[in-house]
Write a protein that holds these residues in place. Structure first.
Motif, PDB file in Angstrom:
ATOM      1  N   VAL A 260      42.979  50.650  50.978  1.00 55.37           N
ATOM      2  CA  VAL A 260      43.749  50.596  49.795  1.00 55.37           C
ATOM      3  C   VAL A 260      44.209  49.210  49.424  1.00 55.37           C
ATOM      4  N   ALA A 261      44.693  48.633  50.124  1.00 53.62           N
ATOM      5  CA  ALA A 261      45.026  47.204  50.039  1.00 53.62           C
ATOM      6  C   ALA A 261      44.053  46.207  49.259  1.00 53.62           C
ATOM      7  N   VAL A 262      42.862  46.544  49.898  1.00 49.59           N
ATOM      8  CA  VAL A 262      41.808  45.706  49.524  1.00 49.59           C
ATOM      9  C   VAL A 262      41.269  46.263  48.301  1.00 49.59           C
ATOM     10  N   SER A 263      41.000  47.327  48.079  1.00 40.78           N
ATOM     11  CA  SER A 263      40.790  48.163  46.533  1.00 40.78           C
ATOM     12  C   SER A 263      41.632  47.494  45.577  1.00 40.78           C
ATOM     13  N   VAL A 264      43.036  47.500  45.892  1.00 41.55           N
ATOM     14  CA  VAL A 264      44.039  46.866  44.912  1.00 41.55           C
ATOM     15  C   VAL A 264      43.718  45.417  44.621  1.00 41.55           C
ATOM     16  N   ALA A 265      43.442  44.716  45.734  1.00 36.23           N
ATOM     17  CA  ALA A 265      42.989  43.222  45.561  1.00 36.23           C
ATOM     18  C   ALA A 265      41.842  42.898  44.896  1.00 36.23           C
ATOM     19  N   LEU A 266      40.706  43.939  44.938  1.00 33.81           N
ATOM     20  CA  LEU A 266      39.347  43.518  44.389  1.00 33.81           C
ATOM     21  C   LEU A 266      39.533  44.060  42.908  1.00 33.81           C
ATOM     22  N   ILE A 267      40.415  45.270  42.663  1.00 32.69           N
ATOM     23  CA  ILE A 267      40.276  45.634  41.281  1.00 32.69           C
ATOM     24  C   ILE A 267      41.150  44.619  40.460  1.00 32.69           C
ATOM     25  N   PHE A 268      42.364  44.113  40.982  1.00 30.04           N
ATOM     26  CA  PHE A 268      43.069  43.105  40.376  1.00 30.04           C
ATOM     27  C   PHE A 268      42.202  41.805  39.867  1.00 30.04           C
TER      28      PHE A 268
ATOM     29  N   LEU B  58      38.864  41.730  39.634  1.00 29.61           N
ATOM     30  CA  LEU B  58      37.985  42.312  38.512  1.00 29.61           C
ATOM     31  C   LEU B  58      38.712  42.193  37.364  1.00 29.61           C
ATOM     32  N   GLY B  59      39.931  42.705  37.088  1.00 26.46           N
ATOM     33  CA  GLY B  59      40.784  42.606  35.830  1.00 26.46           C
ATOM     34  C   GLY B  59      40.927  41.120  35.521  1.00 26.46           C
ATOM     35  N   VAL B  60      41.245  40.310  36.428  1.00 27.42           N
ATOM     36  CA  VAL B  60      41.476  38.846  35.998  1.00 27.42           C
ATOM     37  C   VAL B  60      40.033  38.227  35.394  1.00 27.42           C
ATOM     38  N   GLN B  61      38.997  38.712  36.097  1.00 24.85           N
ATOM     39  CA  GLN B  61      37.802  38.245  35.522  1.00 24.85           C
ATOM     40  C   GLN B  61      37.408  38.523  34.300  1.00 24.85           C
ATOM     41  N   ILE B  62      37.657  39.914  33.897  1.00 30.67           N
ATOM     42  CA  ILE B  62      37.521  40.364  32.619  1.00 30.67           C
ATOM     43  C   ILE B  62      38.119  39.710  31.695  1.00 30.67           C
ATOM     44  N   VAL B  63      39.395  39.546  31.766  1.00 32.89           N
ATOM     45  CA  VAL B  63      40.535  39.041  30.857  1.00 32.89           C
ATOM     46  C   VAL B  63      39.947  37.454  30.607  1.00 32.89           C
TER      47      VAL B  63
ATOM     48  N   VAL C 276      48.005  31.383  44.356  1.00 35.20           N
ATOM     49  CA  VAL C 276      49.004  32.339  43.446  1.00 35.20           C
ATOM     50  C   VAL C 276      48.597  33.938  43.414  1.00 35.20           C
ATOM     51  N   GLN C 277      47.431  34.003  43.061  1.00 36.78           N
ATOM     52  CA  GLN C 277      47.123  35.419  42.786  1.00 36.78           C
ATOM     53  C   GLN C 277      47.072  36.175  44.132  1.00 36.78           C
ATOM     54  N   ALA C 278      46.189  35.550  45.209  1.00 36.32           N
ATOM     55  CA  ALA C 278      45.785  36.310  46.350  1.00 36.32           C
ATOM     56  C   ALA C 278      47.295  36.528  47.193  1.00 36.32           C
TER      57      ALA C 278
ATOM     58  N   ALA D  52      50.857  31.557  50.622  1.00 41.64           N
ATOM     59  CA  ALA D  52      50.384  30.559  49.489  1.00 41.64           C
ATOM     60  C   ALA D  52      50.213  29.170  50.237  1.00 41.64           C
ATOM     61  N   LEU D  53      51.118  28.834  51.206  1.00 31.76           N
ATOM     62  CA  LEU D  53      51.217  27.700  52.082  1.00 31.76           C
ATOM     63  C   LEU D  53      49.790  27.668  52.824  1.00 31.76           C
ATOM     64  N   TRP D  54      49.311  28.601  53.446  1.00 32.38           N
ATOM     65  CA  TRP D  54      48.159  28.803  53.980  1.00 32.38           C
ATOM     66  C   TRP D  54      46.925  28.373  53.258  1.00 32.38           C
ATOM     67  N   ASN D  55      46.732  29.309  51.963  1.00 36.62           N
ATOM     68  CA  ASN D  55      45.487  28.837  51.140  1.00 36.62           C
ATOM     69  C   ASN D  55      45.786  27.602  50.301  1.00 36.62           C
ATOM     70  N   GLY D  56      46.810  27.390  49.846  1.00 44.46           N
ATOM     71  CA  GLY D  56      47.009  26.377  49.221  1.00 44.46           C
ATOM     72  C   GLY D  56      46.782  24.725  50.019  1.00 44.46           C
ATOM     73  N   GLY D  57      47.678  25.148  51.133  1.00 48.19           N
ATOM     74  CA  GLY D  57      47.498  23.680  51.729  1.00 48.19           C
ATOM     75  C   GLY D  57      46.276  23.514  52.742  1.00 48.19           C
ATOM     76  N   LEU D  58      45.591  24.436  53.117  1.00 50.23           N
ATOM     77  CA  LEU D  58      44.246  24.161  53.345  1.00 50.23           C
ATOM     78  C   LEU D  58      43.397  23.688  52.554  1.00 50.23           C
ATOM     79  N   SER D  59      43.500  24.174  51.221  1.00 46.34           N
ATOM     80  CA  SER D  59      42.807  23.856  50.048  1.00 46.34           C
ATOM     81  C   SER D  59      42.935  22.195  49.664  1.00 46.34           C
ATOM     82  N   LEU D  60      44.258  21.831  49.892  1.00 43.72           N
ATOM     83  CA  LEU D  60      44.726  20.517  49.526  1.00 43.72           C
ATOM     84  C   LEU D  60      44.551  19.382  50.313  1.00 43.72           C
ATOM     85  N   ALA D  61      44.870  19.804  51.827  1.00 34.51           N
ATOM     86  CA  ALA D  61      44.978  18.995  52.822  1.00 34.51           C
ATOM     87  C   ALA D  61      43.762  18.036  52.900  1.00 34.51           C
ATOM     88  N   ALA D  62      43.917  16.797  53.121  1.00 32.58           N
ATOM     89  CA  ALA D  62      42.881  15.588  53.395  1.00 32.58           C
ATOM     90  C   ALA D  62      42.335  15.787  54.599  1.00 32.58           C
TER      91      ALA D  62
END
Length: 384
Positions: free
Chosen positions: A99-107, A109-114, A130-132, A249-259
């Motif tokens: 269920v939770a995975v389906s909600v994330a995938l559908i959301f 998909l909606g963002v991509q369509i918009v 942010v989104q995830a 967000a700290l996990w996803n964003g921090g790993l993306s920005l960390a040198a």
């Protein structure tokens, strides 16, 4: 191991409702919930097969089983003192995986369509930081909230909230890992890239989703412990989402920005994880203390000796009791009886705790005499 004393309890009964009218309805709800979860998992599986192929999903699933089983074993360790009902845990895993995975995938998909319609360009950082966190934690945490609403009989406090949240997170991470592993496998084959992804997600961060969602579970568990109702549970869900989303967000964003991702992981994420472990140890200690305190009241009334309370309410005492059972004739039967006695005595203590908190009428609560009768029967088997 002296026989249990069959004296009058002298304590207030745990309450009416031994066979509450809603018990059958809750059993049906549990079955429907599991069935709904299975359907959602099958739908996600069809999506994964269509995107990654049968072979890719099969290989990715085997790899994803490693962190999944590690998390399940950890959940079992956390939950071993007063285990939650298996159907509720199965529902939790299915909710996360389907269920939770389906909600994330559908959301998503909606963002991509918009974005496609509006001519906008996707932003990977916004999606990850942010989104995830917002979408995934909301979907996972809502599964825990449903268990609070429907399964109040077995939702006593923060340990239960953490166990249910971790089970939801385990299911979600399992499916998400299949998606990540499968994508790498399709794009790069079974080589260095696949191994790197497996180590990063399966070895260094198997408990990431567990950590995030457990914040929501802990908040709902605190409300459950105080005997609050459905509205308070929803408020706790919203409150628990705040740290869950921030940590995600700290996990996803921090790993993306960390040198230096390894340095960031060791200096930021590891201390957070160790802090979470400390919280779990504290709340598990409180759970044992409740058992010891409530059974101590029964000891004062003559149902247990202080030595028996020590055996039942401490990990070392339980091990000693089970070792004793192994030395008797018919060790398998004696050990089974000892496990039942420990389980029912623990339930007795927590049922009494619900009474003291004004929660005795929540769900189907076996009354005092029923639980004590089970304990006496088991002690009869142990001493025969």
């Amino acid at each position: 191991m002296t026989a249990i004393r069959q004296a009058p309890v002298g304590l207030a009964p745990i309450g009416p409702g031994t066979h509450a009218p809603g018990h059958a309805a809750r059993a049906v709800a549990a079955s429907l919930g599991i069935a709904f979860g299975v359907v959602a998992v099958l739908a996600v599986l069809l999506y994964l097969v269509s995107a990654l192929g049968t072979t890719g999903v099969a290989i990715a699933s085997v790899a994803a089983l490693v962190p999944f089983l590690l998390v399940l074993l950890t959940i079992r360790w956390v939950d071993r003192w007063e285990p939650e009902p298996r159907p509720a845990l199965i529902f939790a895993v299915l909710w996360g995986a389907g269920v939770a995975v389906s909600v994330a995938l559908i959301f998503d998909l909606g963002v991509q369509i918009v974005l496609s319609v509006s001519g906008g360009a996707p932003n990977d950082f916004v999606q990850a930081a942010v989104q995830a966190p917002l979408v995934e934690e909301s979907a996972k945490g809502f599964g825990v909230l449903l268990l609070f609403w429907i399964n109040r009989r077995h939702f006593d406090g923060p340990v239960d909230g953490i166990v249910y949240a971790a089970s939801v997170a385990a299911g979600f991470a399992f499916t998400e890992n299949i998606l990540y592993f499968g994508r790498v496998l399709v794009e790069n084959g079974l080589g260095a890239a696949f191994l790197f992804t497996f180590v990063a997600r399966g070895v260094f961060s198997p408990f990431a989703h567990v950590l995030f969602t457990s914040c929501t579970g802990f908040a709902i568990g605190m409300v459950a412990e105080r005997g609050r109702g459905a509205a308070a549970g929803f408020g706790a869900y919203l409150l628990g989402l705040i740290p869950a989303v921030i940590l995600h967000a700290l996990w996803n964003g921090g790993l993306s920005l960390a040198a230096n991702t390894i340095e960031y992981y060791l200096l930021i994420e590891v201390p957070i994880f160790l802090g979470a472990v400390a919280v779990v140890l504290v709340v598990r200690g409180r759970e044992r203390a409740i058992t010891r305190a409530r059974l101590g009241e029964y000891a004062q009334a003559g149902w247990f000796t202080p030595q028996e309370v020590a055996l039942i309410s401490t990990p070392s005492g339980r091990k000693q009791a089970l070792r004793w059972a192994d030395t008797q004739r018919d060790p398998r039967g004696k050990k089974a009886a000892m496990n039942r006695l420990i389980r029912d005595a623990t339930r007795l203590g927590h049922a009494r705790q619900r009474l003291l908190q004004g929660r005795a009428t929540i769900g189907r609560t076996p009354d005092e005499q029923e639980l004590l009768a089970r304990i006496v029967a088991d002690r009869t088997l142990l001493t025969s």
